[in-house]
Structure formats: C-alpha cells, structure tokens
Design a protein around this motif. Structure first.
Motif, PDB file in Angstrom:
ATOM      1  N   HIS A 148       0.804  -1.219   0.000  1.00  0.00           N
ATOM      2  CA  HIS A 148       0.000   0.000   0.000  1.00  0.00           C
ATOM      3  C   HIS A 148       0.842   1.276   0.000  1.00  0.00           C
ATOM      4  CE1 HIS A 148      -3.625  -2.310   0.259  1.00  0.00           C
ATOM      5  NE2 HIS A 148      -3.282  -2.858   1.407  1.00  0.00           N
ATOM      6  N   SER A 149       2.102   1.173   0.427  1.00  0.00           N
ATOM      7  CA  SER A 149       2.979   2.339   0.299  1.00  0.00           C
ATOM      8  C   SER A 149       3.354   2.587  -1.153  1.00  0.00           C
ATOM      9  CB  SER A 149       4.251   2.142   1.136  1.00  0.00           C
ATOM     10  OG  SER A 149       5.079   1.136   0.567  1.00  0.00           O
ATOM     11  N   ALA A 205       5.798  -0.232  -7.539  1.00  0.00           N
ATOM     12  CA  ALA A 205       6.901   0.370  -8.304  1.00  0.00           C
ATOM     13  C   ALA A 205       7.883  -0.699  -8.765  1.00  0.00           C
ATOM     14  CB  ALA A 205       7.611   1.415  -7.445  1.00  0.00           C
ATOM     15  N   GLY A 206       8.176  -1.654  -7.884  1.00  0.00           N
ATOM     16  CA  GLY A 206       9.103  -2.719  -8.258  1.00  0.00           C
ATOM     17  C   GLY A 206       8.569  -3.587  -9.375  1.00  0.00           C
ATOM     18  N   LEU A 207       7.268  -3.889  -9.322  1.00  0.00           N
ATOM     19  CA  LEU A 207       6.672  -4.705 -10.370  1.00  0.00           C
ATOM     20  C   LEU A 207       6.693  -3.985 -11.716  1.00  0.00           C
ATOM     21  CD1 LEU A 207       3.609  -6.174  -8.447  1.00  0.00           C
ATOM     22  CD2 LEU A 207       5.690  -7.377  -9.119  1.00  0.00           C
ATOM     23  N   LYS A 208       6.440  -2.692 -11.690  1.00  0.00           N
ATOM     24  CA  LYS A 208       6.471  -1.936 -12.944  1.00  0.00           C
ATOM     25  C   LYS A 208       7.876  -1.925 -13.536  1.00  0.00           C
ATOM     26  CE  LYS A 208       2.606   1.013 -11.607  1.00  0.00           C
ATOM     27  NZ  LYS A 208       2.190   2.330 -11.076  1.00  0.00           N
ATOM     28  N   SER A 214       7.335   7.618 -11.554  1.00  0.00           N
ATOM     29  CA  SER A 214       7.990   8.924 -11.650  1.00  0.00           C
ATOM     30  C   SER A 214       9.439   8.816 -11.203  1.00  0.00           C
ATOM     31  CB  SER A 214       7.245   9.946 -10.790  1.00  0.00           C
ATOM     32  OG  SER A 214       7.398   9.624  -9.410  1.00  0.00           O
ATOM     33  N   ASP A 215      10.219   9.858 -11.482  1.00  0.00           N
ATOM     34  CA  ASP A 215      11.623   9.864 -11.083  1.00  0.00           C
ATOM     35  C   ASP A 215      11.758   9.771  -9.565  1.00  0.00           C
ATOM     36  OD1 ASP A 215      12.390  10.052 -13.712  1.00  0.00           O
ATOM     37  OD2 ASP A 215      12.624  12.237 -13.683  1.00  0.00           O
ATOM     38  N   ARG A 216      10.897  10.490  -8.851  1.00  0.00           N
ATOM     39  CA  ARG A 216      10.961  10.435  -7.392  1.00  0.00           C
ATOM     40  C   ARG A 216      10.593   9.053  -6.880  1.00  0.00           C
ATOM     41  NH1 ARG A 216       7.897  14.482  -2.999  1.00  0.00           N
ATOM     42  NH2 ARG A 216       8.942  13.584  -1.150  1.00  0.00           N
ATOM     43  N   ARG A 248      13.550   6.689  -7.511  1.00  0.00           N
ATOM     44  CA  ARG A 248      14.601   6.834  -6.497  1.00  0.00           C
ATOM     45  C   ARG A 248      14.146   6.227  -5.171  1.00  0.00           C
ATOM     46  NH1 ARG A 248      14.968  12.015  -8.846  1.00  0.00           N
ATOM     47  NH2 ARG A 248      13.679  12.871  -7.150  1.00  0.00           N
ATOM     48  N   ALA A 249      12.881   6.453  -4.820  1.00  0.00           N
ATOM     49  CA  ALA A 249      12.356   5.907  -3.562  1.00  0.00           C
ATOM     50  C   ALA A 249      12.385   4.376  -3.579  1.00  0.00           C
ATOM     51  CB  ALA A 249      10.937   6.412  -3.327  1.00  0.00           C
ATOM     52  N   PHE A 250      12.079   3.815  -4.751  1.00  0.00           N
ATOM     53  CA  PHE A 250      12.121   2.346  -4.848  1.00  0.00           C
ATOM     54  C   PHE A 250      13.519   1.827  -4.566  1.00  0.00           C
ATOM     55  CE2 PHE A 250      13.350  -1.297  -7.446  1.00  0.00           C
ATOM     56  CZ  PHE A 250      12.536  -2.277  -6.890  1.00  0.00           C
ATOM     57  N   TRP A 251      14.522   2.449  -5.178  1.00  0.00           N
ATOM     58  CA  TRP A 251      15.891   1.964  -4.989  1.00  0.00           C
ATOM     59  C   TRP A 251      16.368   2.202  -3.563  1.00  0.00           C
ATOM     60  CZ3 TRP A 251      17.347  -1.563  -7.994  1.00  0.00           C
ATOM     61  CH2 TRP A 251      17.001  -1.577  -9.349  1.00  0.00           C
ATOM     62  N   PHE A 252      15.915   3.282  -2.925  1.00  0.00           N
ATOM     63  CA  PHE A 252      16.227   3.476  -1.509  1.00  0.00           C
ATOM     64  C   PHE A 252      15.643   2.322  -0.684  1.00  0.00           C
ATOM     65  CE2 PHE A 252      16.487   8.336  -2.115  1.00  0.00           C
ATOM     66  CZ  PHE A 252      17.857   8.251  -2.331  1.00  0.00           C
ATOM     67  N   GLY A 253      14.374   1.994  -0.974  1.00  0.00           N
ATOM     68  CA  GLY A 253      13.734   0.889  -0.261  1.00  0.00           C
ATOM     69  C   GLY A 253      14.405  -0.435  -0.543  1.00  0.00           C
ATOM     70  N   PHE A 254      14.750  -0.661  -1.811  1.00  0.00           N
ATOM     71  CA  PHE A 254      15.425  -1.906  -2.188  1.00  0.00           C
ATOM     72  C   PHE A 254      16.782  -2.002  -1.508  1.00  0.00           C
ATOM     73  CE2 PHE A 254      18.084  -4.445  -5.107  1.00  0.00           C
ATOM     74  CZ  PHE A 254      17.335  -5.609  -5.146  1.00  0.00           C
TER      75      PHE A 254
END
Length: 531
Positions: free
Chosen positions: A116-117, A122-125, A269-271, A274-280
């Motif tokens: 839900h966050s 984002a990862g699946l996309k 989006s670009d943000r 970046r948030a996905f890679w921070f989480g990953f």
C-alpha cells in the motif's frame, strides 16, 4: 426486468469455446464446485459430518493399530459429553493456535506496508519494464518454488503477487494466482534451496527406518538433488499449463473486482524510482545483516543440536532462523515499504504506515472467519482418527498387493496424493504413515531415501485441489479480489490441470531419475541395504 437483470448478474457466465472433452470435464468441476456452500459454511458442515460419522463408526473394530503408539486404532466418538465439553472448553485455543492464522496475519502486516505504500507496485512496474510478458510465467513459478524456503510465507506473499504481476502486465490475474499457487503448493517438494521441511521429514523417515534397522543413518538433506532437478520440471510444465491450458480458459471470466484494490498502470515517476531503490537498498542491507548474523557456526540463529552445523544447522526445523521466517518476512518487507513511503512523499507520519497495516487487515476479515471454522474442523478430523484410519487402510492394501518395486513406488505416489486430500500437514501425515511405508519398502529392498522422495511427490501434487488445505480459502479470497464470483469450484477447476499433469509427469520423472541412477542426494541410496 430488474429482477431478471439481477438474476443474470448473479449467475456465473458459462465458459465459451471449451469444446474438448477435458474442457467439458473442467467446466463440470467448476459448475459443481461453485454450487458448494460458502467456504466458511462448508467447513462448518464438514465439522458436523465428522461428528456424525465419528459417532457411527466408533463402535466398529477396524483391526488397525496406531503406527506410533502400537495401540488399537479406533474412531473416537466426538459427540460424547466429554468430547463436546472439551470442544467448547478448547474452542478459543484451537482457533488462536491454528498455525496458518498467525502466519497469514503477521506476514500480511509487512506485505500491507510494502504494497500500500507503493513499493511493490513500483518494483513490479520496473520488473515489467525489462521482462518479456511471455517470460512472466516461468519467473513467477520459479519465485514461488524458492518461497518454500520461507516456510508458508509463499502462500501470503507470492500467490497474491502473482495476480498483481499478471494484472499489471495486461494478462488475466487469476492465471497469475494459479501459476503462483501451482509453484508454492503443487510443487511444494521442488526446490534447489534447503528448507526446514527437508530435515523435518527426514527425521520421521529415520525414526520409521529404525523400526527395522536401529543402526541406520540418513542425511538430513537426503532428497536435495532430486528436489533441485524437480524444480526445473515444475517450472517447465507449469509454464505450459498456465499459458496453453489455464489462461485461455479464463478469458471468459470477467475481471470485475474493485479498482481501488487492484494495481494501476501509471508510469513510475523519477521520485518514485529513487524511492524504490532506496527501499530496495534498505532491504538488501537487512539481508546482509541477517547473513552476517546467521553465517558463523556459533550463531544464535543456528540449531546446535546437529552434529554437522555447516550442513544442516541453519535449515533444521529447530533452528531459530527457520522458526523466525515469518517475522523476518514481516520485517524485511516493512523496512523497504517504510523507506519508500517517506522517500516518495506518500508517508507524512507514522500514522500513514499504521493505516496501511489496518487496510491490509481489513482485507483479511473474511479469511479470519473461514479460519475459525477450518481450525475447528481440522482439529475434530484429527482427533476422531477418521483420516488416519483411511490412510492406514490404503497403505495396508498396497502392502498386500506385493507388487514390483517400480509399481510400488508409483502406488506410494498415488496413495500419498489421495491421503493428502484428507490430511493436510506434510509433516504430521508423514509422521503417521512413514512407520508403515518406510519399513514395508525396506523389506522389498527399497531405501528410505527413495520412499521419502515418492511420498514428497504425491504429497505435493494434490495440495492445490483440496479445500482442506488450510490456505485454500485464502487463495479463494485472493481470486475474489479480481473476480468477485470466484468460488471453490472455480479454483479447483483452475488448478486441476496442474494437479493431474504434475502427478503424471513428476511420477515419470522420478522413475526415469531412478532408472538413470542420478543420486537423490549426497550419502543417499536407492536400495536397502546400501551397496
């Protein structure tokens, strides 16, 4: 007109274009199965049936002996005053201690935050950005197989993600759920990574073998080569079944779930990227920390009871690492979800995270109701001894036939598949019937390692077609997220091709594997006594 319209909306649409005999058979299974009561009510009715039959069968002497206690095995009357009083007194404990309940709820808290966050979405996309649509099926089944290492977490993590991945890719979401369910449960014994179930089953095999040979020793991973190569078979066969049989049949099933509960196809989006890679990155750091903690031989996550900790201590059933798999899933999904939430701007405070957890639990309300009746039924079924009696009668019949080794192994596979429909737990079932199967086949010259491999094949393939599987109602709920009219019959008919084809191909694979002489594992044998 209004009544007629409502009637048409309530009816499940008849499948179109299903002209083959097999299609008509699946259509019949689906239609008949969907006439069954709601899953929660079905488990209640099954509970009543167990009570009635336990009273009718309890006076009969079936001439069987309990394989573990050596005492006469009789059906226990669950309708006596004493047993009914015990049922009422222990009802809350039976429900609360129902193993799948805690696993599902704890894991779904972490899944809820990650989903839900927006981190999972984002990862699946991103995954869809470089993975061809045609390769999604084998990738999903492979991930489902690997999830066995995480005990039962695959049921609450990988199966719903199967629907998400397929829906986001423009494919039918039920096909993704079916493929993931087939990998997680139908291919339960196919894995190239050791898990807690390997030494657990071996421990029962060893105990049963020592009935005949008190000095025998078995490797805790005594089927690992076979299960590793089996994963290739399950991925390949499951890929064909999903794309050529199951998904084409699902084209007539309307996706009519609530849009807000299904993933959207907006660009990342670009943000958000970046948030996905921070989480990953945060999740990877979590795995690195876990590895550093678990790897040393003296780690508190290892089981010190094993003689060779380098081989088995991390994967034994008593290893704290294996017992903490579900909490670790919760933490390792919570971390990237929270990091993504704050980095993407979707989280303004901790309340947003709690709201995501709450939303995840709201979707589990129906499962909790079903789990209540399911727990009561399974407990009564076990205490009545009806399931065990059926298993023993089948095993004794097979023993009386005195067939050649290859045919006997096939019989073990098929009998295990049938018994699995009645008794769900792999370890509990093997603990009860291993004392019959293992010594019986040792006397025929077949090793305990090979007997266990045959059992594991049969124990896997029928998981996906029995409503008695504790997670079966949960999979129905996952399907209803996309197709509201999904019923037990829909799921059984969807999974039946996997079950039948897995049963046939995996059994043939085992026989060919045995004929070629590929080792089942290191220090494992096909014959007894070992050459």
């Amino acid at each position: 007109m209004a009544d007629e319209k409502k009637k048409n909306e309530d009816e499940v649409p008849e499948p179109e274009g299903r002209g083959t005999l097999f299609d008509k058979f699946l259509n019949f299974i689906e239609k008949a199965g969907n006439k069954l009561p709601d899953p929660a009510m079905l488990f209640f009715l099954l509970l009543v049936i167990v009570w009635v039959f336990s009273a009718l069968l309890s006076p009969i002497d079936f001439g069987e002996v309990h394989p573990r206690t050596g005492e006469a095995l009789n059906v226990q009357n669950m309708l006596t005053g004493e047993n009914l009083a015990s049922f009422l007194a222990n009802m809350i404990e039976t429900f609360v201690l129902f193993a799948p309940l805690g696993i599902v709820l704890v894991a779904m808290l972490g899944v809820g935050v990650a989903e839900h966050s927006g981190w999972i979405d984002a990862g699946l996309k991103k995954l869809l950005g470089f993975t061809p649509k045609a390769l999604l099926t084998p990738m999903l089944i492979l991930i489902a197989i690997v999830s066995h290492t995480a005990a039962d977490a695959g049921y609450v993590l990988v199966i719903p993600l199967g629907g998400v991945i397929f829906y986001a890719a423009g494919r039918h979401p039920l096909a993704g759920i079916a493929a993931a369910f087939a990998g997680v449960s139908g291919g339960f014994s196919a894995n190239f990574i050791p898990s807690a179930i390997d030494p657990l089953l071996m421990s029962f095999t060893l105990e049963a073998a020592r009935i005949l040979d008190p000095e025998i020793m078995l490797n805790p991973l005594n089927n690992i080569y076979f299960t590793a190569l089996s994963s290739i078979l399950i991925v390949s066969v499951g890929w064909y079944i999903t794309d050529k049989i199951v998904e084409p049949r699902l084209q007539s099933v309307e996706v009519d779930g609530d849009e807000e509960d299904m993933p959207q196809m907006e660009e990342v989006s670009d943000r958000e990227s970046r948030a996905f890679w921070f989480g990953f990155g945060a999740m990877i750091l979590g795995f690195i920390g876990l590895f550093i903690w678990a790897w040393p031989e003296g780690s508190s996550l290892r089981d010190p009871s094993w003689d060779n900790p380098e081989v088995s201590s991390l994967f034994s059933f008593n290893a704290p690492l294996m017992q903490a798999i579900v909490p670790l899933i919760f933490i390792l999904l919570l971390i990237p979800g929270v990091v993504y939430g704050y980095a993407s701007g979707k989280y303004k405070s901790s309340k947003d995270m709690i709201d995501n957890m709450t939303k995840s639990m709201e979707s589990m309300g129906y499962y909790v109701v079903m789990a209540f009746f399911c727990a009561l039924f399974i407990d009564a079924f076990a205490k009545s001894n009806i399931g065990l009696l059926i298993a023993l009668k089948g095993a004794n019949f097979l023993q009386a036939l005195a067939l050649p080794g290859q045919i006997t192994i096939v019989g073990i596979v098929f009998l295990s598949a049938f018994v699995n429909i009645l008794v769900g737990s792999a370890s509990a079932k093997w603990a009860l019937i291993a004392p019959i199967f293992v010594p019986m086949l040792m006397q025929l010259g077949i090793s305990p390692d090979l007997t266990q491999a045959a059992y594991r094949v049969g124990d896997s393939v029928s998981n996906i077609i029995t409503p008695l599987l504790p997670y079966f109602p949960l999979v129905v709920v996952f399907c209803q997220r996309y197709a509201k009219k999904t019923g037990i019959g829909t799921l059984i008919s969807m999974m039946l091709p996997y079950s039948i084809i897995f049963l046939v191909t995996w059994t043939i694979f085992l026989l060919i594997y045995w004929w070629i002489g590929i080792p089942l594992s290191f220090e494992a044998n096909y014959v007894y006594p070992a050459n």
